[in-house]
Design a protein around this motif. Structure first.
Motif, PDB file in Angstrom:
ATOM      1  N   LYS A   1      17.421 -16.314   7.067  1.00 21.81           N
ATOM      2  CA  LYS A   1      16.076 -16.449   7.628  1.00 21.81           C
ATOM      3  C   LYS A   1      15.293 -15.184   7.280  1.00 21.81           C
ATOM      4  N   LEU A   2      14.119 -15.354   6.722  1.00 22.36           N
ATOM      5  CA  LEU A   2      13.261 -14.224   6.386  1.00 22.36           C
ATOM      6  C   LEU A   2      12.211 -14.016   7.474  1.00 22.36           C
ATOM      7  N   LEU A   3      11.633 -12.822   7.500  1.00 22.90           N
ATOM      8  CA  LEU A   3      10.703 -12.486   8.574  1.00 22.90           C
ATOM      9  C   LEU A   3       9.380 -13.234   8.452  1.00 22.90           C
ATOM     10  N   TYR A   4       8.984 -13.549   7.224  1.00 21.28           N
ATOM     11  CA  TYR A   4       7.671 -14.171   7.032  1.00 21.28           C
ATOM     12  C   TYR A   4       7.695 -15.034   5.777  1.00 21.28           C
ATOM     13  N   PRO A   5       6.849 -16.059   5.727  1.00 21.59           N
ATOM     14  CA  PRO A   5       6.765 -16.903   4.526  1.00 21.59           C
ATOM     15  C   PRO A   5       5.873 -16.262   3.471  1.00 21.59           C
ATOM     16  N   ASP A   6       6.031 -16.685   2.237  1.00 29.43           N
ATOM     17  CA  ASP A   6       5.182 -16.179   1.154  1.00 29.43           C
ATOM     18  C   ASP A   6       3.708 -16.432   1.441  1.00 29.43           C
ATOM     19  N   ALA A   7       3.397 -17.555   2.038  1.00 28.00           N
ATOM     20  CA  ALA A   7       2.007 -17.970   2.213  1.00 28.00           C
ATOM     21  C   ALA A   7       1.250 -17.141   3.250  1.00 28.00           C
ATOM     22  N   MET A   8       1.954 -16.378   4.070  1.00 29.74           N
ATOM     23  CA  MET A   8       1.291 -15.566   5.083  1.00 29.74           C
ATOM     24  C   MET A   8       0.487 -14.446   4.413  1.00 29.74           C
TER      25      MET A   8
ATOM     26  N   THR B   1       3.770  -8.660  11.322  1.00 31.56           N
ATOM     27  CA  THR B   1       5.045  -9.308  11.626  1.00 31.56           C
ATOM     28  C   THR B   1       6.209  -8.360  11.412  1.00 31.56           C
ATOM     29  N   LEU B   2       6.154  -7.581  10.333  1.00 31.62           N
ATOM     30  CA  LEU B   2       7.222  -6.634  10.052  1.00 31.62           C
ATOM     31  C   LEU B   2       7.336  -5.599  11.165  1.00 31.62           C
ATOM     32  N   VAL B   3       6.212  -5.089  11.628  1.00 30.76           N
ATOM     33  CA  VAL B   3       6.241  -4.093  12.705  1.00 30.76           C
ATOM     34  C   VAL B   3       6.751  -4.711  13.999  1.00 30.76           C
ATOM     35  N   GLU B   4       6.282  -5.907  14.316  1.00 25.96           N
ATOM     36  CA  GLU B   4       6.650  -6.530  15.590  1.00 25.96           C
ATOM     37  C   GLU B   4       8.084  -7.047  15.592  1.00 25.96           C
TER      38      GLU B   4
ATOM     39  N   GLN C   1      -8.405  -1.984   0.971  1.00 23.71           N
ATOM     40  CA  GLN C   1      -7.396  -2.305  -0.051  1.00 23.71           C
ATOM     41  C   GLN C   1      -6.783  -3.680   0.186  1.00 23.71           C
ATOM     42  N   LEU C   2      -6.474  -4.007   1.435  1.00 24.51           N
ATOM     43  CA  LEU C   2      -5.906  -5.320   1.739  1.00 24.51           C
ATOM     44  C   LEU C   2      -6.887  -6.438   1.402  1.00 24.51           C
ATOM     45  N   ALA C   3      -8.164  -6.199   1.719  1.00 29.62           N
ATOM     46  CA  ALA C   3      -9.181  -7.213   1.409  1.00 29.62           C
ATOM     47  C   ALA C   3      -9.287  -7.427  -0.102  1.00 29.62           C
ATOM     48  N   ALA C   4      -9.230  -6.333  -0.859  1.00 26.69           N
ATOM     49  CA  ALA C   4      -9.314  -6.439  -2.317  1.00 26.69           C
ATOM     50  C   ALA C   4      -8.092  -7.143  -2.887  1.00 26.69           C
ATOM     51  N   LEU C   5      -6.911  -6.844  -2.358  1.00 26.91           N
ATOM     52  CA  LEU C   5      -5.697  -7.496  -2.834  1.00 26.91           C
ATOM     53  C   LEU C   5      -5.707  -8.988  -2.516  1.00 26.91           C
ATOM     54  N   SER C   6      -6.185  -9.325  -1.327  1.00 24.14           N
ATOM     55  CA  SER C   6      -6.270 -10.734  -0.950  1.00 24.14           C
ATOM     56  C   SER C   6      -7.245 -11.475  -1.858  1.00 24.14           C
ATOM     57  N   LYS C   7      -8.381 -10.845  -2.141  1.00 23.94           N
ATOM     58  CA  LYS C   7      -9.380 -11.469  -3.009  1.00 23.94           C
ATOM     59  C   LYS C   7      -8.836 -11.671  -4.417  1.00 23.94           C
ATOM     60  N   ALA C   8      -7.989 -10.732  -4.856  1.00 27.09           N
ATOM     61  CA  ALA C   8      -7.423 -10.819  -6.209  1.00 27.09           C
ATOM     62  C   ALA C   8      -6.235 -11.767  -6.295  1.00 27.09           C
ATOM     63  N   GLY C   9      -5.817 -12.329  -5.162  1.00 28.66           N
ATOM     64  CA  GLY C   9      -4.757 -13.337  -5.181  1.00 28.66           C
ATOM     65  C   GLY C   9      -3.348 -12.812  -5.044  1.00 28.66           C
ATOM     66  N   TRP C  10      -3.190 -11.664  -4.373  1.00 31.78           N
ATOM     67  CA  TRP C  10      -1.858 -11.070  -4.224  1.00 31.78           C
ATOM     68  C   TRP C  10      -1.245 -11.291  -2.842  1.00 31.78           C
ATOM     69  N   ASP C  11      -1.826 -12.159  -2.036  1.00 28.86           N
ATOM     70  CA  ASP C  11      -1.313 -12.377  -0.677  1.00 28.86           C
ATOM     71  C   ASP C  11       0.119 -12.887  -0.652  1.00 28.86           C
ATOM     72  N   HIS C  12       0.566 -13.512  -1.740  1.00 29.72           N
ATOM     73  CA  HIS C  12       1.885 -14.139  -1.738  1.00 29.72           C
ATOM     74  C   HIS C  12       3.023 -13.126  -1.824  1.00 29.72           C
ATOM     75  N   LEU C  13       2.729 -11.865  -2.127  1.00 27.11           N
ATOM     76  CA  LEU C  13       3.791 -10.879  -2.327  1.00 27.11           C
ATOM     77  C   LEU C  13       4.365 -10.395  -0.990  1.00 27.11           C
ATOM     78  N   PRO C  14       5.637  -9.975  -0.978  1.00 30.43           N
ATOM     79  CA  PRO C  14       6.199  -9.336   0.212  1.00 30.43           C
ATOM     80  C   PRO C  14       5.673  -7.911   0.341  1.00 30.43           C
ATOM     81  N   VAL C  15       5.891  -7.303   1.495  1.00 27.96           N
ATOM     82  CA  VAL C  15       5.419  -5.938   1.740  1.00 27.96           C
ATOM     83  C   VAL C  15       6.619  -4.990   1.800  1.00 27.96           C
TER      84      VAL C  15
END
Length: 576
Positions: A455-462, A470-473, A490-504
């Motif tokens: 079981k992973l902490l979060y899905p790719d789509a989050m 989620t990682l902190v909590e 930076q997060l807004a720019a990454l989301s706009k560029a389509g990188w939301d699917h990556l893990p942290v």
């Protein structure tokens, strides 16, 4: 007891040719480097597997300055499995010269559970770190050269060179330089100061080689083709319009891969009892993903019944990153987690003792102190529950020290079982080698037969922000994140560029479940500040800095190199 280096020199060793024969590896797939180590060809991955081994992932309680012996336990467990007739290989990371000369004076186990020859293991090995630093710095040099020539030639650059202008923004260079040494003076510097012929003057920085994105890429790559593709995706800078400039666009990715061709091959070595060890890559777990390579694990799993690998620092660090980054990208799945704990480490995690670098240790660390140990066992319970969160059985390895009382060992074992461990065992691998870890080995074999479901902490789509929260909590036990204005942009720019699917991949202190090393035990009511977020497009994750994390360590006032020397016979002294 003999020193580590004395034990290493007195240990019987197999010639590297004999070690590969025992593993049924064809001789043409070995490139020997001396008598006792050699590179294994990637062609080994293309052969039908001889075995379908089970992976055992070793992690630990929250680390303390006292040291918990995680690598000793990793190697000792692999030796212990062989001792009870279960064929095993260990896969571990290569030591960085930074800690070797700055803090430890030697790494990769100790006592009768270490990799030999110790000197070769700790100093250069087969040159992988140097190759990686060269490849990394080639990209940095190419970037500054392109910046210089485009500015020098101006509008005539394309006509003069036949190359399309990249219009690199000197204020937005993302790629630092690297060095495998602790050197705080290189954290911030100005380059190109000599004059117009010496390049474009700009701010720059160094990171230690273990923190390079290239190190993370090397550890996560599945083969040479994947390595080449990942390197091509590295974002080196932004152009004047805010668009990324990649290693592929700079036309340096191919040359970088050439420098890493041999470094992609794991190095085969052995322990003090001739148990095979694959040594490969070296990402730190506080500022990187902290695990051995995908290639080394896959090779070992195809060669033996059990593979014992180590995740850096505590379960909130390397273990979390194993599941949420390495497993997610590779599909490699542990059958069992081993958590290393010590009596004195749990006392230190109680928060009741005043332990400071350079100061005498509290007397109760070496004396029976059940109340302090009981308080510290809350940290052990947290790590057990955290490891179980990922859906695999957990065994607690009690790394025994001479000062531990029987009452303390019994208390620790009882608390571990009460917290949800499926087994506990005392390990004396440091003093007794494989025989001292045989009880632990039997517990691990039993645990590996239990059912598991990852079981992973979060899905790719989050979204990336939600993944950090989620990682902190869930991964640290806190109550959320505090994003700096810079991190929000930076997060807004990454989301706009389509990188939301990556893990942290969060860079934080290993000395606490939180971002604050002063918060001991099991802190709960804390928020983690995220100062900055960076994209590691080649490694395939988003890298977040939690607080003032240094990616280039500094030397202390009493560095380990002071004791390292060589005698008249050419033997290295002071390494252990």
């Amino acid at each position: 007891m003999l020193s580590d280096i004395e034990i290493s020199r007195q240990s019987p060793r197999l010639h590297i040719d004999e070690l590969t024969r025992r593993l049924a590896i064809p001789s043409h797939l070995l490139n020997p480097h001396g008598h006792y180590k050699g590179k294994l060809s990637l062609a080994l991955l293309k052969e039908p597997p001889k075995k379908h081994g089970k992976l055992v992932l070793v992690s630990a309680i929250t680390p303390t300055p006292l040291g918990e012996g995680k690598t000793v336990t990793t190697l000792g467990l692999s030796m212990g499995l062989n001792h009870i007739g279960q064929a095993s290989i260990a896969t571990i990371r290569q030591p960085s010269l930074g800690p070797v000369f700055g803090v430890k004076g030697g790494a990769a186990g100790g006592g009768h559970a270490q990799v030999v020859p110790m000197e070769e293991m700790n100093l250069h090995l087969t040159g992988d770190f140097h190759a990686l630093a060269a490849a990394h710095n080639l990209a940095a040099a190419a970037l500054d050269a392109r910046l210089f020539h485009e500015q020098r030639l101006g509008a005539g650059f394309t006509a003069s060179t036949g190359l399309t202008r990249l219009d690199i923004d000197a204020a937005n260079i993302l790629w630092p330089r690297t060095l495998d040494m602790n050197d705080r003076a290189l954290r911030h510097l100005t380059i190109g100061q000599g004059g117009p012929a010496d390049g474009v003057e700009r701010q720059d920085r160094f990171v230690i080689t273990a923190a390079s994105e290239l190190m993370a890429i090397l550890a996560l790559a599945s083969d040479l083709k994947d390595l080449r593709a990942r390197i091509g995706r590295i974002q080196l800078a932004l152009d004047l319009h805010g668009n990324p400039v990649t290693a592929e666009q700079l036309e340096v990715a191919g040359a970088m891969t050439v420098l890493l061709k041999d470094a992609l091959q794991p190095t085969l070595m052995q322990t003090t009892e001739q148990t095979p060890v694959l040594v490969h890559t070296g990402p730190f777990a506080n500022i990187a993903h902290g695990n051995s390579s995908v290639i080394a694990d896959r090779m070992a799993l195809a060669l033996t019944d059990y593979v014992v690998t180590e995740a850096g620092f505590g379960s909130d660090m390397g273990l979390e990153k194993f599941f949420n980054i390495k497993h997610r990208q590779s599909g490699i799945t542990p059958s069992c987690v081993v958590l290393v704990a010590t009596v004195r480490g749990l006392k230190a995690n109680s928060g009741l003792l005043d332990i400071r670098p350079g100061q005498p240790l509290p007397a109760s660390l070496g004396e029976e102190d059940l109340p302090t140990l009981h308080q510290g066992c809350a940290n052990l319970a947290w790590h057990i529950q955290n490891a179980r969160r990922y859906g695999v059985p957990v065994v607690v390895a009690i790394n025994r020290f001479p000062s531990d009382s029987q009452a303390e060992l019994t208390l620790l074992a009882d608390e571990a079982m009460r917290a949800g461990a499926c087994g506990t065992a005392i390990s004396s691998a440091f003093t007794q080698g494989g025989a001292g870890a045989s009880e632990l080995a039997r517990a691990v074999v039993e645990a590996c037969e239990r059912p598991s479901a990852i079981k992973l902490l979060y899905p790719d789509a989050m979204g990336l922000g939600a993944k950090l929260a989620t990682l902190v909590e869930c991964g640290y036990g806190g109550r959320g994140v505090i994003l700096s204005d810079k991190a929000k942009r930076q997060l807004a720019a990454l989301s706009k560029a389509g990188w939301d699917h990556l893990p942290v991949c969060v860079a934080k202190t290993p000395l606490s479940l939180s971002h604050d090393p002063a918060l001991k035990g099991v802190p709960t009511d804390f928020e983690v500040p995220i100062e900055e977020v960076r994209l590691c497009a080649g490694a395939g994750f988003v890298y977040a800095l939690a607080g003032p994390i240094m990616t280039m360590p500094g030397l202390g006032s009493l560095p380990a190199y002071r004791h390292i020397d060589i005698n008249d016979d050419g033997e290295i002294v002071g390494l252990s």
